[in-house]
Enzyme design. Structure first.
Site, PDB file in Angstrom:
ATOM      1  N   CYS A  88     -68.477 -31.458   2.472  1.00 17.98           N
ATOM      2  CA  CYS A  88     -68.111 -30.113   2.914  1.00 17.98           C
ATOM      3  C   CYS A  88     -66.839 -30.191   3.729  1.00 17.98           C
ATOM      4  O   CYS A  88     -66.309 -31.269   3.995  1.00 17.98           O
ATOM      5  CB  CYS A  88     -69.234 -29.472   3.736  1.00 17.98           C
TER       6      CYS A  88
ATOM      7  N   ASP B 109     -29.188 -30.420  -4.089  1.00 15.62           N
ATOM      8  CA  ASP B 109     -29.560 -31.762  -4.545  1.00 15.62           C
ATOM      9  C   ASP B 109     -29.283 -32.849  -3.531  1.00 15.62           C
ATOM     10  O   ASP B 109     -29.760 -33.964  -3.676  1.00 15.62           O
ATOM     11  CB  ASP B 109     -28.803 -32.107  -5.835  1.00 15.62           C
TER      12      ASP B 109
ATOM     13  N   ASP C 243     -25.752 -24.765  -4.350  1.00 19.82           N
ATOM     14  CA  ASP C 243     -24.750 -25.730  -3.922  1.00 19.82           C
ATOM     15  C   ASP C 243     -23.902 -26.002  -5.169  1.00 19.82           C
ATOM     16  O   ASP C 243     -24.347 -25.712  -6.281  1.00 19.82           O
ATOM     17  CB  ASP C 243     -25.443 -27.008  -3.441  1.00 19.82           C
TER      18      ASP C 243
ATOM     19  N   ASP D 107     -28.063 -30.797   1.835  1.00 12.28           N
ATOM     20  CA  ASP D 107     -28.725 -29.552   1.450  1.00 12.28           C
ATOM     21  C   ASP D 107     -30.124 -29.426   2.055  1.00 12.28           C
ATOM     22  O   ASP D 107     -30.729 -28.349   1.978  1.00 12.28           O
ATOM     23  CB  ASP D 107     -28.853 -29.460  -0.084  1.00 12.28           C
TER      24      ASP D 107
ATOM     25  N   CYS E  67     -66.558 -32.477   6.750  1.00  8.32           N
ATOM     26  CA  CYS E  67     -66.287 -33.899   6.506  1.00  8.32           C
ATOM     27  C   CYS E  67     -64.778 -34.146   6.566  1.00  8.32           C
ATOM     28  O   CYS E  67     -64.321 -35.156   7.108  1.00  8.32           O
ATOM     29  CB  CYS E  67     -66.828 -34.323   5.155  1.00  8.32           C
TER      30      CYS E  67
END
Length: 803
Positions: free
Chosen positions: A106, A702, A512, A706, A109
């Site tokens: 559950c 990338d 970019d 950025d 836990c």
């Protein structure tokens, strides 16, 4: 203090008469059944985690002591060779392990494990996924070792194992087999019970003898027993766990309906007269189990797709020794820098770089790209991709948790762990709806008991079943799971739970420039010759001069003459900041900037692109040619911008490059709004201004620079070939680097929200229409079960259209 406990306070098993293992919890002495449970409970108390016993909604397994032999076994996990397959080295001393926790029953836990492990000195981060039971633990190896962390997990009564895709799949197969077994039993029972029900209904109309009707009821009772006591058991467990947690979920009315109908029908059967609802019980369970099975399948698809990639990596590799001999070795024994051989048709064993050979590889399962990808010397290859043509000699760059595939699974884990906001809202609405449903059922029952007591039970049952909020709860998660699976198959990886719903709201996309709209590396665009030497000859001379150079420009020349024999260069010399020089067939050549050329300027064409790099080829007497290099536009950039504009999405470039280069790219792709020479903080400021104007902004980037602006965007998209920091900061990663996937992701986001709204509308309209008919007694329970189950199936099947 004395204790009158008869069952173990920790695991609820009976306490043997001779046992005496007390633990004082919040001032009260509780007896445990064994020394293991005593050790676990004492650990929980000693670490101040007794809230676990208040919040748990189901019971854990029996605790067990960590004996010296176990400690010795756990110590093996500290060995670097063992850790290769499931531990990632984040920095010199910081490591991250991927584990499966057994014994999770559950949410408490999860809470217990995370809280306890985070208290340990040296443990930096703990994240346990309830759906997959997978744990990711980050620790400082100088302060604590993995064996100690595993020992602490065992002291809590759980077992931790290194994550393995095969092991995870094995657990899933077992669960699916169990689910199918329950569906099969419910299907067989419902078929038989329905035939008997038809006979009972017909008999009532045509005068069936009472003894025959009683016999059919007893047969129906026997056939319904496997459904009530086995097939429907998960509903009771879920409802009981919810009640223990002092909340209501949709399994509460489901369980009430099944148990109530069974008790009432059994009583009627024993009495020998009256209406029975065995047909409703069996059909209700069958349809509900079937819709849950489809729901689980849709939710697991996205996770399985990534884990299936991990299973593609072979267990063995062919290692090339220093003497050139080939030696089969387990992949786990490979190290970065090792040389391996990938034969045609073989799966590549590790992330690597091609150092000899030329071939194509199949990366379809990773990127969605169906065409084979050519690989030459210097090209990276990914573990699990398939070498299709010639043999490749590879230098290993990553194994185990340091591979690209393992990184994808980590990002996917993060997305699965974060429930979308709309799904959370649906859960809350369904919870309130369940409370209202139970109150309404009681009111309807009371009214009918006052009007016509004989009809009250059947009508209450029909109301309870027909308005069960299963469709409401399934509306959002099934749509999101199906859309995520669809995107992953097309090379678009969602790494955050909110990404899809935010994509549907995006009205401004910020790019970019370098590495996003462009490739991020110079490409030879044009050659201008000034002598009688042919253009191809000039290019061959330039490539030959560059063959020993490590400069990024060198690859631009070498890639253009790939497959052609280069000319031998004597006295090759690298001139930092200027270029290269060398002797070919007795003549001296230079290749570099205008300063290296050393001749009077030559008139250049006026139509050269702005911001381009000019590289001059000269011999000892003249300028022979100039090569025009620039960072090439990705082929889909212009089409993507057109598509975004057609969809009324605004587009902006925020770049750190010089203004002329940014202006050139903006003009090429048709973007009117751009800013250049921006530092990372300037980009973030410009992004904030767009957001303050009311825009929902998607940022595409990338690079390392950025990362801040990606993190600040409403939704961020990183190119698959970008830096690790950019991928980790983004909500979506384009594995294919195909820019048109951005538009595909936006469309899928819109489609997901549309499907989800359809699902919500269907669930609400169905309940509003069905409720009055059920409340006035116009819908019998068996028809109510069909209606409720059909509404859930409609929601699931509608969501599966997104796949």
């Amino acid at each position: 203090m004395s204790s009158a406990d008869k069952t173990c306070y920790h695991c609820a098993l009976p306490v043997p008469a001779s046992a005496h293992y007390p633990v004082i919890i919040e001032g009260v002495s509780h007896e445990m059944c064994c020394r293991g449970c005593q050790a676990v409970a004492q650990t929980i108390v000693d670490n101040g985690l007794t809230d676990y016993y208040r919040h748990r909604t189901s019971l854990p397994g029996v605790g067990h002591e960590v004996v010296p032999e176990e400690v010795q076994k756990l110590a093996l996990y500290d060995h670097p060779g063992i850790q290769k397959s499931f531990v990632r080295q984040e920095s010199e001393h910081v490591k991250e392990a991927s584990l499966i926790l057994e014994g999770i029953t559950c949410a408490a836990c999860i809470w217990l494990n995370e809280r306890h492990l985070k208290q340990l000195p040296g443990v930096l981060q703990v994240q346990v996924n309830y759906a997959t039971h997978r744990a990711r633990i980050t620790w400082d190896d100088q302060a604590i070792h993995l064996s100690k962390i595993l020992e602490e997990i065992q002291l809590l009564g759980y077992n931790a194992h290194p994550f393995s895709a095969e092991r995870q799949e094995s657990l899933r197969r077992k669960r699916r087999a169990k689910d199918l077994r329950r569906i099969a039993i419910a299907g067989l029972s419902s078929g038989q019970v329905m035939m008997l029900a038809v006979a009972l209904y017909a008999g009532a109309a045509f005068g069936m003898e009472d003894s025959t009707a009683a016999l059919l009821r007893y047969f129906s009772l026997v056939l319904t027993l496997p459904v009530v006591f086995y097939a429907a058991w998960p509903f009771y467990q879920s409802a009981w766990n919810a009640l223990l947690g002092k909340r209501l979920n949709m399994d509460v009315p489901v369980s009430l309906a099944v148990i109530g109908a069974f008790v009432g029908s059994t009583w009627t059967t024993l009495q020998g007269h009256g209406v029975v609802y065995y047909d409703a019980i069996t059909m209700f369970s069958l349809f509900l189990l079937s819709s849950r099975f489809l729901e689980h399948g849709a939710q697991e698809k996205s996770v399985e797709a990534a884990e299936n990639l991990l299973k593609l990596a072979p267990a063995m590799a062919t290692k090339v020794l220093d003497g050139g001999q080939h030696q089969p070795v387990p992949v786990l024994e490979l190290n970065e820098g090792d040389t391996i051989l990938a034969k045609p048709g073989e799966s590549i064993a590790a992330d690597a770089e091609v150092i000899e050979g030329e071939s194509t590889v199949d990366e379809a399962l990773l990127t969605g790209e169906s065409r084979p990808v050519p690989k030459r010397v210097g090209a990276p290859v990914i573990a699990g991709s398939i070498n299709l043509e010639g043999p490749l000699l590879l230098r290993v760059t990553g194994v185990g948790e340091n591979t690209v595939l393992a990184g994808i699974v980590r990002l996917l884990d993060r997305a699965v762990a974060e429930k979308p906001r709309l799904a959370q809202l649906a859960d809350r609405v369904a919870g309130h709806f369940t409370v209202g449903l139970l109150i309404l059922t009681a009111i309807v029952g009371a009214i009918w008991w006052w009007l016509e007591p004989g009809q009250a039970f059947g009508i209450m049952l029909a109301v309870l079943v027909v308005t069960c909020p299963c469709a409401l709860s399934l509306a959002a998660p099934t749509a999101f799971a199906a859309a995520g699976s669809h995107l992953l198959r097309n090379g678009i990886l969602l790494t955050r739970g909110h990404a899809l719903e935010t994509l549907a709201k995006v009205n401004h996309v910020v790019f970019d420039k370098t590495g996003t709209l462009t490739y991020g590396k110079p490409v030879l665009q044009r050659t201008v010759t000034f002598s009688d030497v042919a253009e191809n000859r000039c290019l061959l001379l330039a490539a030959s001069l560059e063959q020993a150079s490590e400069h990024p420009l060198a690859q631009s020349f070498l890639s253009r003459v790939a497959g052609t024999d280069l000319i031998a260069v004597q006295e090759a010399q690298n001139l930092p900041g200027n270029g290269v020089s060398g002797c070919i067939a007795g003549a001296r050549y230079t290749l570099g900037n205008a300063a290296l050329a050393g001749f009077e300027p030559v008139a250049l064409p006026s139509d050269l692109p702005q911001g381009a790099t000019l590289v001059w080829l000269c011999d000892e007497w003249r300028s022979m040619a100039v090569f025009v290099l620039s960072d090439g536009l990705r082929p889909q950039a212009r089409e993507l911008v057109e598509q975004l504009k057609a969809a009324r999405v605004q587009v902006t470039i925020l770049s750190g490059d010089a203004a002329d280069a940014v202006a050139h790219v903006a003009t090429e792709v048709g973007i009117e709004s751009w800013q250049a020479a921006l530092r990372p903080e300037d980009k973030l400021k410009a992004l904030r201004e767009l957001q303050q104007q009311g825009n929902v902004v998607a940022m595409v980037g990338d690079g390392v620079n950025d990362a801040p602006v990606l993190a600040g965007a409403d939704v961020s998209i990183a190119m698959g070939g970008g830096t690790q920091v950019a991928r980790a900061s983004s909500d979506i990663v384009l594995l294919t680097e195909n820019l048109l996937d951005i538009q595909r992701a936006l469309q899928t986001g819109h489609a997901s929200i549309a499907v989800m709204r359809q699902n919500f509308a269907w669930a609400v309209v169905y309940n509003l229409l069905a409720l009055p008919f059920a409340a006035v007694g116009m819908i019998p329970p068996w028809l109510a079960s069909i209606g409720m189950s059909t509404s859930s199936l409609v929601v699931v099947l509608n969501a599966l259209r997104l796949r």
